[in-house]
Design an enzyme around this catalytic site. Sequence first.
Site, PDB file in Angstrom:
ATOM      1  N   ASP A 171       0.835  -1.197   0.000  1.00 39.17           N
ATOM      2  CA  ASP A 171       0.000   0.000   0.000  1.00 39.17           C
ATOM      3  C   ASP A 171       0.871   1.249   0.000  1.00 39.17           C
ATOM      4  O   ASP A 171       2.027   1.223   0.445  1.00 39.17           O
ATOM      5  CB  ASP A 171      -0.914   0.022   1.229  1.00 39.17           C
ATOM      6  N   LYS A 172       0.325   2.351  -0.451  1.00 36.17           N
ATOM      7  CA  LYS A 172       1.073   3.606  -0.552  1.00 36.17           C
ATOM      8  C   LYS A 172       1.802   3.940   0.740  1.00 36.17           C
ATOM      9  O   LYS A 172       2.991   4.292   0.723  1.00 36.17           O
ATOM     10  CB  LYS A 172       0.117   4.743  -0.919  1.00 36.17           C
TER      11      LYS A 172
END
Length: 347
Positions: A171-172
Site C-alpha cells: 500500500d502507498k
Amino acid sequence: MAHAIPPPETDACAERSRETGPAELPDELHDDERIEIRETSIDAAAHGQRLDRLLVALAPEFSRTWLQQLVEQGAVQLDGQPARQPSRKLKAGQRLRLELRPTPQSQAFRPEAIALSVVYEDEHLLVIDKPAGLVVHPAAGHWSGTLLNALLAHHQGASALPRAGIVHRLDKDTSGLLVVGKTLEAVTALTRAIAARNVHREYLALVHGEIRQPQALATIDAPIARDPRSRVRMAVVAGGRPARTDVALVAVRAGCSAVRCTLHTGRTHQIRVHLAFRGFPLVADSLYGGHEALGLRRQALHAWRLCLDHPVLARPLAFEAPAPDDFAQAWHSVAGGPRNGPLTGLQ
C-alpha cells in the site's frame, strides 16, 4: 539500511543496499513534444453552441470530461484569450485554438526520474526498500510518480514486462521490501511462487488496543472482498477470497500492541483488514478505524522481511529492511529498547 541476510544453512549472495538513480529520459518523452495544437474558426452552424460540445467534435478521441478539464486549465483560447467555462456560448467568426495535452492515464506508463533504494539486484530480479508514500502502480489519483514509472526508467527491459515486472504490491503508506522481476522468466516464476505461497513475507505492525490473549490472534483465517458499504475499503465478507494472516505478539504498552504478521495470501489491505476485524486497527490507519498515535501519521505497517528462492538460479535469498525513523520510534515506544538501536522483539 536494508540488507540481504543469509537464510539458515545457505550461502545466499547479498549485495549492499544503494541509492540508484534512473537512466536519462529520451528526448521524445518531454512534455512539450506531446502537445498537439488544433485550430478552427467558428462558422454560422456552430454559432450559439456550447464550447465543450464543439470540442468533442474537434477532438472526438478524447472524453468530454477531459476536454472540459482542458478548458478549465486554460488550454482552450477564443480569439487569443483563455476560455475557462466549458458552457460558454460560441459566436460565429471566433477563432478557436485547442492544446491537446495528454491525459494523466496516457502518461501513466512513462519512465520517470525517481531514485530507488535497491537492496539487491541481478540480471533477473530486483529487491527494493519502498518508502512510505510511494504508490506502487498507477491508478486514479496517482497516474505518475509511482514505482512503475521509476522501474521504466531504471532498466530498459521493464517496458516489455507486464506491470514493468511488479508481481506484488505494498500500500502507498506501507514501507518496506518488495521484489520485482526483470525478465519475463523471472516474472512468471515469481508470480507462481507467490501463488503457491512459497514466498515468505513478514511485516511489523502497531495496533490500537492491548492484546491480552495472543493465541486468539495467532491465525486469522477470514475471507476478504470489497466492502459492500464502501468501495474504497476491503472487508471480511462471506464468499470473499480466502485470506490467512499469522500474528505474533511482541509487546504491549500504553494502550497499543506491537505485532509481527506473516502473510500466507496477498489480498488487498489484508493485514489492515484482518487486524481491524479482530478489533485491533493499525495505528494511524483512518480507513479501518485507527487514529494518529505514537507520533505516527501514516498506517503503522512495515514489510521488514522477505525470503524466497531465486526464480532462475534457485538459490535461497533472504532480506531484511530496518524500519524508517517514524515507525522505529513508535515501535520503541511500545516494545522498548534503545531509541537508536535495533527494534526489539525481532530475534
